[in-house]
Design a protein around this motif. Structure first.
Motif, PDB file in Angstrom:
ATOM      1  N   UNK A  46       0.925  -1.152  -0.235  1.00 12.55           N
ATOM      2  CA  UNK A  46       0.019  -0.076   0.040  1.00 12.55           C
ATOM      3  C   UNK A  46       0.755   1.327  -0.007  1.00 12.55           C
ATOM      4  N   UNK A  47       1.905   1.286   0.814  1.00  7.19           N
ATOM      5  CA  UNK A  47       2.905   2.409   0.926  1.00  7.19           C
ATOM      6  C   UNK A  47       3.785   2.518  -0.482  1.00  7.19           C
ATOM      7  N   UNK A  48       4.018   1.528  -1.023  1.00  9.47           N
ATOM      8  CA  UNK A  48       4.485   1.573  -2.247  1.00  9.47           C
ATOM      9  C   UNK A  48       3.851   2.014  -3.402  1.00  9.47           C
ATOM     10  N   UNK A  49       2.501   1.618  -3.321  1.00 13.52           N
ATOM     11  CA  UNK A  49       1.557   1.982  -4.497  1.00 13.52           C
ATOM     12  C   UNK A  49       1.347   3.962  -4.195  1.00 13.52           C
ATOM     13  N   UNK A  50       1.412   4.273  -2.951  1.00 17.65           N
ATOM     14  CA  UNK A  50       1.074   5.614  -2.664  1.00 17.65           C
ATOM     15  C   UNK A  50       2.503   6.721  -3.280  1.00 17.65           C
ATOM     16  N   UNK A  51       3.714   5.871  -2.878  1.00 18.36           N
ATOM     17  CA  UNK A  51       4.880   6.505  -3.384  1.00 18.36           C
ATOM     18  C   UNK A  51       5.015   6.580  -5.120  1.00 18.36           C
TER      19      UNK A  51
END
Length: 212
Positions: A46-51
């Motif tokens: 999820x954090x990677x998608x946000x980045x």
């Protein structure tokens, strides 16, 4: 606050709740670290998608799916106002380590008989941990409730027979939560005035009161 979201049953929405709790706290001005203790690494994804979408970082996310979690978590907790632990399903050793690391445990459950039966293993692990940590507090959180079903309406009554209390705040099954996973965003970012955003706000309000 150190808060662990734990349930030995998979598919109860732990990661969605964990990211939304962490994000809501961050948007309120708190510093937060989200510890991803699930080998699947969904919170890290999820954090990677946000980045990848160029969105600002709300909180730090650390992958730590190891049985030494309880030894390493205190250092992470010192870096932030709150440490949120997204626990693993079906791995009792990791769950025990998370229980040794945390002050509060939230057990997300879907309002179905099978989910309630499956939560018994998690309750047993919590009660075992409380023998060594009497101050450890735990509660159920009704998640993915479908309000139009009989089971959804009767969920709270079913939990009344369980040895843990249930939080008053409930999170219902809403499309915006599924969209938030794919987008690396919070429901509050996608739909600020939505019922989903209000449910997360109510949940975090209750958690903050519960932690004092």
């Amino acid at each position: 606050m150190i808060l662990a979201l734990l349930n030995q049953k998979g598919g109860v929405g732990k990661t969605t709740l964990a990211t939304h709790i962490a994000g809501e706290l961050a948007l309120r001005g708190h510093t937060v670290v989200l510890l991803d203790a699930d080998p699947q690494g969904s919170a890290l994804d999820w954090t990677q998608r946000r980045s990848q979408q160029g969105l600002p970082r709300l909180f730090g996310t650390v992958g730590l799916a190891r049985e030494t979690l309880h030894q390493e978590a205190p250092e992470l907790a010192h870096r932030a106002d709150h440490l949120i632990i997204d626990g693993p399903p079906r791995i009792a050793a990791l769950a025990r380590s998370a229980l040794l690391a945390t002050d509060r445990v939230l057990v997300p459950v879907q309002p179905s008989p099978y989910d309630l039966w499956a939560s018994a293993e998690m309750v047993n692990l919590i009660r075992e941990a409380q023998l060594f940590r009497p101050t450890l507090r735990a509660a159920f959180a009704i998640n993915r409730r479908v309000s139009t079903t009989v089971i959804g309406r009767e969920a709270r009554g079913a939990l009344a027979d369980q040895p843990l209390p249930a939080l008053q705040a409930e999170v219902r099954q809403r499309i915006v939560f599924a969209e938030s996973v794919a987008a690396g965003r919070l429901a509050r970012e996608l739909a600020p005035d939505s019922a989903a955003a209000r449910e997360v706000t109510s949940l975090v309000d209750e958690l903050l009161g519960w932690s004092t």
